[in-house]
Design a protein around this motif. Structure first.
Motif, PDB file in Angstrom:
ATOM      1  N   PRO A   1       0.831  -1.211   0.000  1.00  0.00           N
ATOM      2  CA  PRO A   1       0.000   0.000   0.000  1.00  0.00           C
ATOM      3  C   PRO A   1       0.865   1.261   0.000  1.00  0.00           C
ATOM      4  O   PRO A   1       2.028   1.207   0.418  1.00  0.00           O
ATOM      5  N   PRO A   2       0.257   2.383  -0.468  1.00  0.00           N
ATOM      6  CA  PRO A   2      -1.176   2.592  -0.708  1.00  0.00           C
ATOM      7  C   PRO A   2      -1.694   1.883  -1.967  1.00  0.00           C
ATOM      8  O   PRO A   2      -0.956   1.693  -2.922  1.00  0.00           O
ATOM      9  N   ARG A   3      -2.973   1.532  -1.904  1.00  0.00           N
ATOM     10  CA  ARG A   3      -3.613   0.811  -2.991  1.00  0.00           C
ATOM     11  C   ARG A   3      -3.866   1.729  -4.185  1.00  0.00           C
ATOM     12  O   ARG A   3      -4.326   2.860  -4.030  1.00  0.00           O
TER      13      ARG A   3
ATOM     14  N   SER B   1     -11.849   1.801  -5.312  1.00  0.00           N
ATOM     15  CA  SER B   1     -10.786   2.807  -5.281  1.00  0.00           C
ATOM     16  C   SER B   1      -9.762   2.465  -4.202  1.00  0.00           C
ATOM     17  O   SER B   1      -9.927   1.515  -3.442  1.00  0.00           O
ATOM     18  N   GLY B   2      -8.726   3.292  -4.154  1.00  0.00           N
ATOM     19  CA  GLY B   2      -7.680   3.067  -3.164  1.00  0.00           C
ATOM     20  C   GLY B   2      -8.151   3.221  -1.734  1.00  0.00           C
ATOM     21  O   GLY B   2      -7.581   2.630  -0.818  1.00  0.00           O
ATOM     22  N   LYS B   3      -9.212   4.002  -1.504  1.00  0.00           N
ATOM     23  CA  LYS B   3      -9.682   4.263  -0.139  1.00  0.00           C
ATOM     24  C   LYS B   3     -10.780   3.299   0.309  1.00  0.00           C
ATOM     25  O   LYS B   3     -11.294   3.413   1.427  1.00  0.00           O
ATOM     26  N   PHE B   4     -11.136   2.362  -0.531  1.00  0.00           N
ATOM     27  CA  PHE B   4     -12.218   1.425  -0.200  1.00  0.00           C
ATOM     28  C   PHE B   4     -11.837   0.564   1.010  1.00  0.00           C
ATOM     29  O   PHE B   4     -10.719   0.073   1.110  1.00  0.00           O
ATOM     30  N   ASP B   5     -12.807   0.399   1.949  1.00  0.00           N
ATOM     31  CA  ASP B   5     -12.590  -0.432   3.137  1.00  0.00           C
ATOM     32  C   ASP B   5     -12.794  -1.895   2.754  1.00  0.00           C
ATOM     33  O   ASP B   5     -13.908  -2.344   2.511  1.00  0.00           O
ATOM     34  N   ARG B   6     -11.694  -2.647   2.707  1.00  0.00           N
ATOM     35  CA  ARG B   6     -11.758  -4.031   2.250  1.00  0.00           C
ATOM     36  C   ARG B   6     -12.640  -4.917   3.130  1.00  0.00           C
ATOM     37  O   ARG B   6     -13.194  -5.914   2.687  1.00  0.00           O
TER      38      ARG B   6
ATOM     39  N   SER C   1      -6.021  -6.524  -5.275  1.00  0.00           N
ATOM     40  CA  SER C   1      -5.575  -5.147  -5.480  1.00  0.00           C
ATOM     41  C   SER C   1      -4.194  -5.054  -6.098  1.00  0.00           C
ATOM     42  O   SER C   1      -3.375  -5.970  -6.006  1.00  0.00           O
TER      43      SER C   1
ATOM     44  N   ASN D   1      -1.037  -2.319  -5.851  1.00  0.00           N
ATOM     45  CA  ASN D   1      -0.609  -1.257  -4.949  1.00  0.00           C
ATOM     46  C   ASN D   1       0.591  -0.510  -5.513  1.00  0.00           C
ATOM     47  O   ASN D   1       1.288  -0.988  -6.416  1.00  0.00           O
TER      48      ASN D   1
END
Length: 386
Positions: A41-43, A60-65, A74, A76
């Motif tokens: 990360p970041p993703r 998106s990169g901010k999505f809560d997995r 993902s 990264n």
């Protein structure tokens, strides 16, 4: 650009196979896997397959997995490795049936060790396929020619400052002739050079598709009193087996290489603590990228062998009992089993975080060394890309 793409492909094979080992072992053990990531990360972006609609959804990169109903795959921004995030892996208090912490010790150990086992399996597969196609191999002690084709005398090492290096010879060059001896065997080459130690020796070289001649004055080595060109030489041939023998030798050679790499690791560690340092024995991403380009130019068979060796090196490195590595996590698991209760999670996380930071610093330091050692090759690589 080709070198970069080949390096990314090799890295992807090694990283994704390693992480797939963790992933499949965790899944088969009933653990939930939040994320399977290439790089750190970041993703950059990710996706998952919704089990209800059977459709793929990009995130998106901010999505809560943890909010995804299935594993997020993902890509990264730091392409130096990969990871699998398993539910409860960093939370001993998570006792849900699908969490890592709730599983029996042996299941957790298998999930942690599966990446290393997968890298060993990948090496077996690569070497087996390679032997079916034909792999270059030292044939100095192989008198039987049944399985050996295209036997040749090849330079495997060039010593800096010695006659061959001054003449511009490089590792991978094939010696077509020396003097009037065509396709010389190793003993013939050594004898000819020693017999003509006071004259220039005419050496015909093949490099890829290029053939050229060099006049080289041998150097006398005081230790032996004999003459040499300053190269390491091996008789090399393409070794090919029928599929059943190829699998056998692919498996047995994997364990032989494992033993040799373990010995090398041991010598490296002993030398480090004795103050000898790692020297040129350790390479980071830049060094591996440069070496990948050099190996790829020798041919696909060489690239298969090189990737198999990298996979085994990755396996052994990861199983070392150091923080942030699979071996370090197995060590804490073993300590918890011996104590009868898990190691304090906060303490373990701090140790792994410190270990990961030190690992990144080591990668940075080795990369700086590589940029210095491979400066010319790296500049050429960058120029070809841009």
């Amino acid at each position: 650009m080709t070198t970069l793409l080949i390096f990314i492909a090799v890295l992807a094979v090694l990283v994704l196979s390693h992480e797939f080992g963790h992933f499949i072992a965790a899944k088969k053990s009933g653990m939930r896997v939040y994320e399977f990531g290439f790089g750190f990360p970041p993703r950059a972006f990710g996706w998952y397959r919704d089990p209800a609609t059977k459709k793929f959804k990009f995130v998106s990169g901010k999505f809560d997995r943890e909010q995804a109903p299935a594993t997020v795959y993902s890509v990264n921004w730091l392409p130096l490795g990969g990871f699998v995030q398993i539910k409860g892996e960093n939370d001993a208090g998570d006792i849900a049936s699908d969490s890592f912490a709730a599983q029996k010790t042996w299941k957790r150990a298998v999930a942690l060790a599966a990446g290393v086992l997968m890298n060993i399996l990948v090496a077996m597969i690569l070497l087996s396929v390679g032997y079916m196609m034909g792999l270059p191999q030292a044939t100095n002690d192989m008198e039987s020619v049944d399985n050996v084709k295209d036997r040749r005398t090849e330079i495997v090492q060039v010593i800096a400052g010695k006659p061959a290096a001054i003449a511009g010879l490089v590792s991978g060059d094939v010696i077509l002739s020396v003097g009037d001896i065509a396709n010389p065997r190793l003993v013939e080459l050594q004898k000819y050079v020693n017999d003509h130690q006071t004259e220039e020796v005419v050496v015909t070289i093949k490099r890829g598709e290029e053939v050229f001649t060099k006049n080289i004055k041998p150097a006398i080595y005081p230790e032996t009193g004999k003459a040499g060109l300053g190269v390491g030489i091996a008789e090399v041939g393409t070794v090919k087996y029928p599929w059943y023998k190829a699998i056998y030798y692919g498996v047995t050679d994997t364990f032989w290489y494992l033993k040799e790499i373990l010995i090398a690791f041991y010598s490296l560690i002993v030398g480090f603590f004795a103050g000898a340092g790692a020297g040129d024995a350790v390479s980071g991403p830049v060094g591996i990228a440069v070496m990948t380009g050099k190996v790829a130019r020798l041919g696909f068979a060489y690239l298969i062998q090189f990737t198999a060796m990298l996979s085994l090196n990755l396996a052994i490195f990861n199983i070392l009992p150091l923080p942030a590595l699979d071996g370090g996590r197995l060590l804490f698991l073993a300590i918890g089993k011996i104590k009868g209760k898990p190691v304090n999670q906060k303490v373990e996380q701090i140790i792994h975080s410190v270990g990961f930071t030190l690992l990144l610093l080591l990668v940075l330091a080795v990369t700086v060394k590589d940029l210095s050692s491979f400066r010319g090759a790296f500049v050429n690589l960058v120029n070809k890309i841009f």
